[in-house]
Design a protein around this motif. Structure first.
Motif, PDB file in Angstrom:
ATOM      1  N   GLY A 113       1.053  -1.163   0.169  1.00 12.15           N
ATOM      2  CA  GLY A 113      -0.051   0.206  -0.010  1.00 12.15           C
ATOM      3  C   GLY A 113       0.431   1.208  -0.047  1.00 12.15           C
ATOM      4  O   GLY A 113       0.278   2.515  -0.279  1.00 12.15           O
ATOM      5  N   ASP A 114       2.218   1.069   0.493  1.00 11.97           N
ATOM      6  CA  ASP A 114       2.490   2.186   0.324  1.00 11.97           C
ATOM      7  C   ASP A 114       2.906   2.834  -1.143  1.00 11.97           C
ATOM      8  O   ASP A 114       3.253   2.268  -2.472  1.00 11.97           O
ATOM      9  CB  ASP A 114       3.997   1.479   0.408  1.00 11.97           C
ATOM     10  CG  ASP A 114       4.574   2.169   2.087  1.00 11.97           C
ATOM     11  OD1 ASP A 114       3.444   1.851   3.107  1.00 11.97           O
ATOM     12  OD2 ASP A 114       5.564   1.186   2.944  1.00 11.97           O
ATOM     13  N   LYS A 115       3.220   4.838  -1.670  1.00 12.10           N
ATOM     14  CA  LYS A 115       3.230   4.699  -2.461  1.00 12.10           C
ATOM     15  C   LYS A 115       5.154   4.910  -2.903  1.00 12.10           C
ATOM     16  O   LYS A 115       5.106   4.971  -1.828  1.00 12.10           O
ATOM     17  CB  LYS A 115       2.770   6.293  -2.604  1.00 12.10           C
ATOM     18  CG  LYS A 115       2.902   6.895  -3.856  1.00 12.10           C
ATOM     19  CD  LYS A 115       2.127   8.422  -4.189  1.00 12.10           C
ATOM     20  CE  LYS A 115       3.456   9.603  -4.280  1.00 12.10           C
ATOM     21  NZ  LYS A 115       3.133  11.207  -3.599  1.00 12.10           N
ATOM     22  N   VAL A 116       5.201   4.538  -3.707  1.00 16.76           N
ATOM     23  CA  VAL A 116       7.115   4.637  -4.312  1.00 16.76           C
ATOM     24  C   VAL A 116       6.779   5.351  -5.901  1.00 16.76           C
ATOM     25  O   VAL A 116       6.287   5.501  -6.678  1.00 16.76           O
ATOM     26  CB  VAL A 116       7.349   2.523  -4.107  1.00 16.76           C
ATOM     27  CG1 VAL A 116       7.349   2.372  -3.232  1.00 16.76           C
ATOM     28  CG2 VAL A 116       6.751   2.256  -5.371  1.00 16.76           C
ATOM     29  N   LYS A 117       7.977   5.832  -5.944  1.00 14.08           N
ATOM     30  CA  LYS A 117       8.201   6.050  -6.639  1.00 14.08           C
ATOM     31  C   LYS A 117       9.568   5.710  -7.965  1.00 14.08           C
ATOM     32  O   LYS A 117      10.226   5.509  -6.880  1.00 14.08           O
ATOM     33  CB  LYS A 117       8.669   7.917  -6.896  1.00 14.08           C
ATOM     34  CG  LYS A 117       7.647   8.726  -6.721  1.00 14.08           C
ATOM     35  CD  LYS A 117       8.094   9.910  -6.439  1.00 14.08           C
ATOM     36  CE  LYS A 117       6.997  11.508  -5.700  1.00 14.08           C
ATOM     37  NZ  LYS A 117       7.783  12.387  -5.073  1.00 14.08           N
ATOM     38  N   VAL A 118       9.625   5.525  -8.648  1.00 13.77           N
ATOM     39  CA  VAL A 118      10.436   4.822  -9.361  1.00 13.77           C
ATOM     40  C   VAL A 118      11.265   5.409 -10.842  1.00 13.77           C
ATOM     41  O   VAL A 118      10.763   5.821 -11.375  1.00 13.77           O
ATOM     42  CB  VAL A 118      10.323   2.732 -10.170  1.00 13.77           C
ATOM     43  CG1 VAL A 118      11.414   2.349 -10.272  1.00 13.77           C
ATOM     44  CG2 VAL A 118      10.105   2.104  -9.202  1.00 13.77           C
ATOM     45  N   ASP A 119      12.413   5.366 -10.642  1.00 11.80           N
ATOM     46  CA  ASP A 119      13.179   6.983 -11.921  1.00 11.80           C
ATOM     47  C   ASP A 119      13.839   5.587 -11.978  1.00 11.80           C
ATOM     48  O   ASP A 119      15.275   5.197 -11.889  1.00 11.80           O
ATOM     49  CB  ASP A 119      13.647   7.643 -10.836  1.00 11.80           C
ATOM     50  CG  ASP A 119      14.467   8.859 -11.657  1.00 11.80           C
ATOM     51  OD1 ASP A 119      14.794   8.588 -13.117  1.00 11.80           O
ATOM     52  OD2 ASP A 119      14.898   9.937 -10.907  1.00 11.80           O
ATOM     53  N   LEU A 120      13.603   5.151 -13.289  1.00 10.14           N
ATOM     54  CA  LEU A 120      14.341   3.315 -14.314  1.00 10.14           C
ATOM     55  C   LEU A 120      15.806   4.596 -14.457  1.00 10.14           C
ATOM     56  O   LEU A 120      16.764   4.645 -14.589  1.00 10.14           O
ATOM     57  CB  LEU A 120      13.932   4.063 -14.926  1.00 10.14           C
ATOM     58  CG  LEU A 120      12.680   2.485 -14.624  1.00 10.14           C
ATOM     59  CD1 LEU A 120      11.719   2.647 -16.172  1.00 10.14           C
ATOM     60  CD2 LEU A 120      13.044   1.617 -14.030  1.00 10.14           C
TER      61      LEU A 120
END
Length: 166
Positions: A113-120
């Protein structure tokens, strides 16, 4: 595509391709059938709870088992925006890149449920806007394939640009 934001669905180690898309659905070639049954081998309610753009987070050896391309297809067409894992089975990794499903190898601490940001592009994952985890940055040529929507789309784009430049 280098920045992907979504809600976490967390799984453990050694998630195999039969758990991602059970074999009984492989008689079909319809990717929507695969999507409707994604992760059914682990969580029969996954596609009911999941929202398009959510992110799958797993432990080691994600996508182990058979070499079936239907496993990453099921996730992509279910709307998974990215798969984060400590490590991937090599054939799953290659199949995911080939069909344009973003993934990143990084060991993150998060809760479902956590919000994550992925910077590829940087090889980083930020959890709940506070914790940054460094992972394995994808090489530029793989990022280009992902940005083009997969290997087939990438090769078509390359062919078209060569024809234009003749």
């Amino acid at each position: 595509m280098s920045l992907i934001i979504g809600r976490v669905w967390k799984f453990g180690d050694n998630v195999n391709t039969d758990e991602i898309i059970p074999g009984k659905y492989l008689r079909s070639k319809d990717v929507q059938i695969f999507a409707a049954h994604a992760m059914e081998g682990i969580d029969q309610e996954f596609t009911k709870k999941f929202r398009i753009g959510d992110i799958v987070v797993a432990g080691t050896n994600f996508g182990c088992g058979s070499s079936r391309e239907q496993a990453p297809l099921a996730l992509k067409y279910a709307g998974v925006s990215c798969v984060i894992a400590k490590s991937f089975a090599r054939i799953f990794f290659r199949n995911a890149i080939n069909i344009g499903l973003p993934l990143i190898e990084v060991d993150i601490e998060c809760q479902e449920g956590d919000k994550v940001k992925v910077d590829l592009a940087k090889g980083e994952v930020t959890v709940s806007d506070r914790d940054i985890f460094k992972g394995n940055k994808l090489p530029d040529f793989l990022l280009e394939i992902l940005n083009d929507g997969g290997l087939v789309a990438h090769r078509k784009k390359q062919s078209a640009s060569k024809n234009i430049n003749l």
